[in-house]
Design a protein around this motif. Structure first.
Motif, PDB file in Angstrom:
ATOM      1  N   GLU A   3       0.849  -1.199   0.000  1.00  0.00           N
ATOM      2  CA  GLU A   3       0.000   0.000   0.000  1.00  0.00           C
ATOM      3  C   GLU A   3       0.882   1.247   0.000  1.00  0.00           C
ATOM      4  N   PRO A   4       0.422   2.328  -0.620  1.00  0.00           N
ATOM      5  CA  PRO A   4       1.195   3.573  -0.580  1.00  0.00           C
ATOM      6  C   PRO A   4       1.255   4.125   0.853  1.00  0.00           C
ATOM      7  N   PHE A   5       2.297   4.868   1.146  1.00  0.00           N
ATOM      8  CA  PHE A   5       2.545   5.330   2.513  1.00  0.00           C
ATOM      9  C   PHE A   5       1.378   6.120   3.103  1.00  0.00           C
ATOM     10  N   TRP A   6       0.659   6.885   2.280  1.00  0.00           N
ATOM     11  CA  TRP A   6      -0.426   7.708   2.826  1.00  0.00           C
ATOM     12  C   TRP A   6      -1.608   6.874   3.304  1.00  0.00           C
ATOM     13  N   LYS A   7      -1.650   5.621   2.926  1.00  0.00           N
ATOM     14  CA  LYS A   7      -2.707   4.727   3.406  1.00  0.00           C
ATOM     15  C   LYS A   7      -2.280   3.949   4.648  1.00  0.00           C
ATOM     16  N   THR A   8      -0.989   3.923   4.921  1.00  0.00           N
ATOM     17  CA  THR A   8      -0.491   3.090   6.024  1.00  0.00           C
ATOM     18  C   THR A   8       0.206   3.880   7.129  1.00  0.00           C
ATOM     19  N   THR A   9       0.507   5.143   6.875  1.00  0.00           N
ATOM     20  CA  THR A   9       1.286   5.933   7.823  1.00  0.00           C
ATOM     21  C   THR A   9       0.453   7.087   8.360  1.00  0.00           C
ATOM     22  N   ARG A  10       0.413   7.207   9.665  1.00  0.00           N
ATOM     23  CA  ARG A  10      -0.292   8.343  10.273  1.00  0.00           C
ATOM     24  C   ARG A  10       0.465   9.632   9.958  1.00  0.00           C
ATOM     25  N   LEU A  11      -0.236  10.733   9.898  1.00  0.00           N
ATOM     26  CA  LEU A  11       0.409  12.014   9.632  1.00  0.00           C
ATOM     27  C   LEU A  11       1.577  12.247  10.589  1.00  0.00           C
ATOM     28  N   ASP A  13       3.515  10.218  11.928  1.00  0.00           N
ATOM     29  CA  ASP A  13       4.638   9.304  11.726  1.00  0.00           C
ATOM     30  C   ASP A  13       5.346   9.479  10.383  1.00  0.00           C
ATOM     31  N   MET A  14       4.894  10.428   9.581  1.00  0.00           N
ATOM     32  CA  MET A  14       5.521  10.634   8.268  1.00  0.00           C
ATOM     33  C   MET A  14       6.842  11.368   8.417  1.00  0.00           C
ATOM     34  N   ASP A  15       7.789  10.999   7.543  1.00  0.00           N
ATOM     35  CA  ASP A  15       9.036  11.763   7.519  1.00  0.00           C
ATOM     36  C   ASP A  15       8.787  13.040   6.710  1.00  0.00           C
ATOM     37  N   GLN A  16       9.772  13.919   6.689  1.00  0.00           N
ATOM     38  CA  GLN A  16       9.606  15.223   6.033  1.00  0.00           C
ATOM     39  C   GLN A  16       9.273  15.077   4.547  1.00  0.00           C
ATOM     40  N   ARG A  17       9.930  14.153   3.853  1.00  0.00           N
ATOM     41  CA  ARG A  17       9.679  13.952   2.428  1.00  0.00           C
ATOM     42  C   ARG A  17       8.242  13.505   2.191  1.00  0.00           C
ATOM     43  N   GLN A  18       7.767  12.554   2.986  1.00  0.00           N
ATOM     44  CA  GLN A  18       6.387  12.077   2.852  1.00  0.00           C
ATOM     45  C   GLN A  18       5.410  13.207   3.139  1.00  0.00           C
ATOM     46  N   TRP A  19       5.650  13.934   4.226  1.00  0.00           N
ATOM     47  CA  TRP A  19       4.768  15.030   4.621  1.00  0.00           C
ATOM     48  C   TRP A  19       4.640  16.057   3.496  1.00  0.00           C
ATOM     49  N   GLU A  20       5.765  16.532   2.995  1.00  0.00           N
ATOM     50  CA  GLU A  20       5.744  17.555   1.948  1.00  0.00           C
ATOM     51  C   GLU A  20       5.071  17.049   0.674  1.00  0.00           C
ATOM     52  N   SER A  21       5.215  15.759   0.378  1.00  0.00           N
ATOM     53  CA  SER A  21       4.632  15.221  -0.856  1.00  0.00           C
ATOM     54  C   SER A  21       3.112  15.129  -0.798  1.00  0.00           C
ATOM     55  N   LEU A  22       2.525  15.262   0.390  1.00  0.00           N
ATOM     56  CA  LEU A  22       1.058  15.256   0.488  1.00  0.00           C
ATOM     57  C   LEU A  22       0.435  16.510  -0.105  1.00  0.00           C
ATOM     58  N   CYS A  23       1.222  17.570  -0.205  1.00  0.00           N
ATOM     59  CA  CYS A  23       0.710  18.795  -0.833  1.00  0.00           C
ATOM     60  C   CYS A  23       0.560  18.542  -2.325  1.00  0.00           C
ATOM     61  N   ASP A  24      -0.637  18.757  -2.849  1.00  0.00           N
ATOM     62  CA  ASP A  24      -0.876  18.517  -4.275  1.00  0.00           C
ATOM     63  C   ASP A  24      -0.510  19.710  -5.148  1.00  0.00           C
ATOM     64  N   GLY A  25      -0.192  20.852  -4.523  1.00  0.00           N
ATOM     65  CA  GLY A  25       0.193  22.021  -5.293  1.00  0.00           C
ATOM     66  C   GLY A  25      -0.969  22.796  -5.873  1.00  0.00           C
ATOM     67  N   GLY A  98      -8.811   9.707   6.872  1.00  0.00           N
ATOM     68  CA  GLY A  98      -8.804   8.301   6.483  1.00  0.00           C
ATOM     69  C   GLY A  98      -9.314   8.063   5.066  1.00  0.00           C
ATOM     70  N   ARG A  99      -9.284   9.101   4.234  1.00  0.00           N
ATOM     71  CA  ARG A  99      -9.760   8.992   2.855  1.00  0.00           C
ATOM     72  C   ARG A  99      -8.572   8.894   1.908  1.00  0.00           C
ATOM     73  N   ASP A 100      -8.822   8.436   0.703  1.00  0.00           N
ATOM     74  CA  ASP A 100      -7.755   8.297  -0.281  1.00  0.00           C
ATOM     75  C   ASP A 100      -7.574   9.604  -1.044  1.00  0.00           C
ATOM     76  N   LEU A 101      -6.436   9.751  -1.693  1.00  0.00           N
ATOM     77  CA  LEU A 101      -6.147  10.911  -2.519  1.00  0.00           C
ATOM     78  C   LEU A 101      -6.901  10.791  -3.845  1.00  0.00           C
ATOM     79  N   TYR A 102      -7.196  11.933  -4.443  1.00  0.00           N
ATOM     80  CA  TYR A 102      -7.874  11.961  -5.730  1.00  0.00           C
ATOM     81  C   TYR A 102      -6.933  11.520  -6.848  1.00  0.00           C
TER      82      TYR A 102
END
Length: 152
Positions: A3-11, A13-25, A98-102
């Protein structure tokens, strides 16, 4: 396949790279919003923070944004869960709920321009706050795509 990290990792518990990548721009968090003091209802405008690069929909001075714009609110797992004005399409908000990304989120599409191609970003639809009087902000209230949580 895992599963992709955003489905398995709590906010939290994310590292900086994961956190920043959640921004869709999309740039929508960088827009000025008006809040009705009586009802708490948020009215969206098309007035962009003076630091928003209106083409890339990214902050032009991300690292120092809070010193340049004192009312800029940095996102943390805690603030994401408290802010009522985050767009319903926001990756941080979706993961917190707890929702998925578009499909157009760059983590899903693999393309950083997919958010723009899908018409979700503010690219080409904003005016800078520079030179505008706060009293005139009501003249810039707009509806944004996917403004309501129920829109998919």
């Amino acid at each position: 396949m895992s599963e992709p990290f955003w489905k398995t990792t709590r906010l939290e518990d994310m590292d900086q790279r994961q956190w920043e990548s959640l921004c869709d721009g999309c740039g929508r968090c960088c827009l000025n919003k008006l809040e009705d003091w009586d009802t708490g209802e948020i009215a969206w405008t098309n007035i962009a923070c003076r630091l928003l690069d209106q083409n890339s929909c990214r902050c032009s001075n991300y690292d120092d944004r809070q010193s340049e714009v004192p009312d800029c609110i940095g996102l943390t797992p805690q603030t994401v869960r408290q802010l009522s004005w985050l767009p319903p399409t926001c990756g941080y908000r979706l993961v917190a709920e707890g929702r998925d990304l578009y499909w157009w989120h760059p983590l899903v599409s693999g393309d950083p321009d997919s958010v723009h191609a899908a018409g979700v970003s503010v690219r080409g639809r904003t005016v800078s706050e520079e030179g505008l009087d706060v009293e005139d902000y009501e003249d810039f209230i707009v509806d944004w795509p996917f403004e309501d949580v129920d829109e998919d």
